[in-house]
Design a protein around this motif. Structure first.
Motif, mmCIF file in Angstrom:
data_model
loop_
_atom_site.group_PDB
_atom_site.id
_atom_site.type_symbol
_atom_site.label_atom_id
_atom_site.label_comp_id
_atom_site.label_asym_id
_atom_site.label_seq_id
_atom_site.Cartn_x
_atom_site.Cartn_y
_atom_site.Cartn_z
ATOM 1 N N GLN A 153 62.744 -64.754 -77.173
ATOM 2 C CA GLN A 153 61.478 -64.433 -77.443
ATOM 3 C C GLN A 153 60.691 -63.931 -76.598
ATOM 4 O O GLN A 153 59.942 -62.947 -76.789
ATOM 5 C CB GLN A 153 60.763 -65.774 -78.270
ATOM 6 C CG GLN A 153 61.400 -66.243 -79.366
ATOM 7 C CD GLN A 153 60.845 -67.730 -79.606
ATOM 8 O OE1 GLN A 153 60.717 -68.592 -79.027
ATOM 9 N NE2 GLN A 153 60.813 -68.049 -80.908
ATOM 10 N N GLN A 159 61.943 -62.381 -73.658
ATOM 11 C CA GLN A 159 62.431 -60.890 -73.415
ATOM 12 C C GLN A 159 62.028 -60.015 -74.639
ATOM 13 O O GLN A 159 61.716 -58.713 -74.313
ATOM 14 C CB GLN A 159 63.812 -60.895 -73.452
ATOM 15 C CG GLN A 159 64.277 -61.684 -72.252
ATOM 16 C CD GLN A 159 65.933 -62.191 -72.133
ATOM 17 O OE1 GLN A 159 66.464 -63.207 -71.588
ATOM 18 N NE2 GLN A 159 66.640 -61.655 -73.419
ATOM 19 N N THR A 160 61.881 -60.323 -75.774
ATOM 20 C CA THR A 160 61.697 -59.165 -76.934
ATOM 21 C C THR A 160 60.121 -59.125 -76.686
ATOM 22 O O THR A 160 59.669 -58.002 -76.987
ATOM 23 C CB THR A 160 61.702 -60.167 -78.134
ATOM 24 O OG1 THR A 160 63.024 -60.613 -78.343
ATOM 25 C CG2 THR A 160 61.165 -59.129 -79.482
ATOM 26 N N GLN A 163 58.490 -55.287 -76.099
ATOM 27 C CA GLN A 163 57.563 -54.779 -76.947
ATOM 28 C C GLN A 163 56.267 -54.340 -76.152
ATOM 29 O O GLN A 163 55.334 -53.922 -76.844
ATOM 30 C CB GLN A 163 57.059 -55.579 -78.076
ATOM 31 C CG GLN A 163 58.355 -56.030 -79.107
ATOM 32 C CD GLN A 163 58.017 -57.139 -79.873
ATOM 33 O OE1 GLN A 163 57.294 -57.987 -79.731
ATOM 34 N NE2 GLN A 163 58.766 -57.165 -81.038
ATOM 35 N N SER A 182 69.197 -57.775 -74.422
ATOM 36 C CA SER A 182 68.063 -57.344 -75.228
ATOM 37 C C SER A 182 68.046 -55.833 -75.385
ATOM 38 O O SER A 182 67.242 -55.396 -75.670
ATOM 39 C CB SER A 182 66.634 -57.574 -74.341
ATOM 40 O OG SER A 182 66.627 -58.981 -74.148
ATOM 41 N N VAL A 198 66.142 -54.315 -78.480
ATOM 42 C CA VAL A 198 64.820 -54.531 -78.585
ATOM 43 C C VAL A 198 64.119 -53.629 -77.629
ATOM 44 O O VAL A 198 62.979 -53.381 -77.431
ATOM 45 C CB VAL A 198 64.248 -55.945 -78.604
ATOM 46 C CG1 VAL A 198 64.501 -56.656 -79.907
ATOM 47 C CG2 VAL A 198 64.651 -56.769 -77.202
#
Length: 487
Positions: free
Chosen positions: A304, A306-307, A311, A327, A330
């Motif tokens: 979470q 890393q995402t 983003q 990752s 993403v």
């Protein structure tokens, strides 16, 4: 993977002007550190149990230097983390081709400790294990209870590609030493080579008209710029705050010198009370105080966090080089993935900017009571060939313990960045051993109960130092565990 592949993975970056081969010969590098982790379960309580029947040794030959029984089953259990399992499955096919009458039992799991500890205690462990991830078995416990086989026969065997060279002579600097705990025996072969540090998007940094900060005042200024644009300065694996040391420990080494990290590893009295530790804790706490940490970070796991970072919700992320592979789904194509050595305090730091943590990751072991130990070692010998190493690097964006294996591969942004970071570091590569020697202390106590609480604002730096020193003192006095020291 996050720490999840205890191997966890790694990356590198270098400039085209640098001789890649020379870079790769440098000691440090990339790979999953793999040690990921979640709460952390300590390992193998007892070495009891009846040993399983051992396979008879096969006939040694030039093609079979370890004397593998060419009809005995070989069981290989892999940690299913950031590096995936395809690289291992490919290496198993080579083993099966070399021994066509052999049955290889291959499996991958994230539940290493809960799946395998009972088998160690019963005396029937697999022949080769990638002991990584959140449920990594405590290496210090395994070694202390004599549950691992000495890998010296593998290291002294002819290498897969060149019979004139021993396996040990084909490995990156530091790999053999990392597998030692006390004296000459080598208990662990760290397959991946990991660069730990602060990961970021070059595109995001450019959008702030900023360069990577080398002093803490510069770090705070960059975070202030990011905050004005609606981006947090930092995030991290809040549920697994033992990721914080990936940048915090080398920062402590930079500020106070390697001897501070060695004293911490050695569980010396008052090691955590060194002024360098307090200075670095104060610096990180300032990120919390000034609101530069992504809101909700303490509740995020590694994926979470890393995402959110990928983003663009946060600029900086402490991690290992496995993050590029873990990752990959993403991270945007134009992200400009990069890694840097940690920011220091100021010009009074003992070591120069560029001081970084890089070391072997993804620890492979052959149990002492394995039915087919030669088979487990032969599988590792195959994995340490140039072809298998190149396959790993191409597929998972990480270097391996094999000193080479990058010819013909286009290095990914993170991998290139890692190589460049290693080149910049030169001899200023540190390798804290706490996470190898005392896993529970590092993950549950220092990580979750100490650093995690401080970064969530529930402990002041002074309180965190006192609490962590108490944990270290308890471990030093605990006669039930084996203690290790830098030689």
């Amino acid at each position: 993977m996050g720490f999840t592949t205890a191997s966890d993975s790694a990356e590198n970056r270098g400039s085209a002007s640098v001789d890649r081969r020379a870079l790769i010969k440098r000691s440090a590098a990339l790979g999953l550190l793999s040690t990921t982790t979640v709460g952390f379960l300590s390992a193998c309580a007892s070495s009891g149990g009846d040993s399983q029947d051992k396979a008879k040794t096969g006939k040694k030959s030039e093609k079979n230097p370890l004397g593998v029984n060419d009809t005995a089953t070989m069981e290989f259990v892999l940690f299913d983390g950031g590096f995936g399992k395809e690289y291992a499955e490919d290496a198993v096919k080579i083993y099966e081709k070399a021994f066509p009458e052999v049955s290889v039992k291959f499996s991958a799991t994230q539940k290493i400790q809960s799946t395998l500890q009972p088998r160690f205690n019963q005396g029937n462990p697999p022949d080769l294990i990638d002991n990584s991830g959140a449920e990594q078995m405590d290496m210090g416990v395994l070694v202390g209870k004599k549950q691992l086989a000495d890998l010296t026969p593998l290291l002294d065997a002819p290498s897969y590609d060149d019979p004139a060279k021993k396996v040990r002579d084909t490995l990156r600097p530091g790999i053999v030493e990392m597998g030692q705990f006390d004296g000459d025996p080598v208990w662990i072969l760290y397959y991946a080579y990991t660069v730990y540090g602060v990961w970021y998007s070059q595109k995001a940094l450019d959008s702030l008209d900023a360069t990577y900060p080398q002093t803490w005042d510069e770090m705070l200024a960059v975070c202030a710029k990011a905050k004005k644009k609606g981006m947090a300065g930092w995030t991290y694996a809040g549920k697994y705050p033992y990721y914080l040391p990936f940048s915090l420990y080398p920062m402590i080494g930079k500020v106070g010198g390697r001897e501070v990290l060695d004293a911490i590893d050695n569980l010396e009295p008052n090691a955590w009370k060194h002024p360098a530790v307090k200075a670095c804790f104060d610096a990180y706490y300032e990120l919390y105080q000034k609101g530069y940490v992504l809101k909700g970070t303490p509740g995020l796991d590694h994926i979470q966090s890393q995402t959110a970072w990928a983003q663009g919700k946060a600029l900086f992320l402490p991690n290992g080089s496995w993050v590029e592979n873990e990752s990959a789904n993403v991270i945007p194509a134009d992200f400009g993935l990069a890694v840097s050595a940690p920011t220091g305090i100021d010009s009074s730091d003992k070591l120069p900017f560029g001081t970084i943590w890089a070391s072997g990751g993804e620890p492979f072991v052959v149990p002492a009571k394995a039915a087919n130990a030669p088979g487990g070692m032969e599988q590792l010998r195959i994995m340490l060939s140039e072809a298998s190493s190149r396959n790993f690097t191409a597929k998972v964006k990480s270097l391996t313990a094999y000193d080479g294996g990058t010819d013909g591969i286009t290095l990914t942004p993170g991998l290139k960045s890692g190589v460049a970071a290693l080149e910049k570091a030169g001899d200023n590569v540190v390798n804290p051993r706490l996470q190898d020697w005392y896993v529970q202390l590092q993950k549950e106590k220092i990580g979750v109960s100490g650093l995690g609480e401080m970064m969530a604002g529930r402990l002041t730096p002074a309180e965190a130092v006192k609490k962590i020193q108490g944990f270290a003192d308890e471990a030093a006095k605990d006669t039930s565990i084996k203690h290790y020291k830098h030689q």
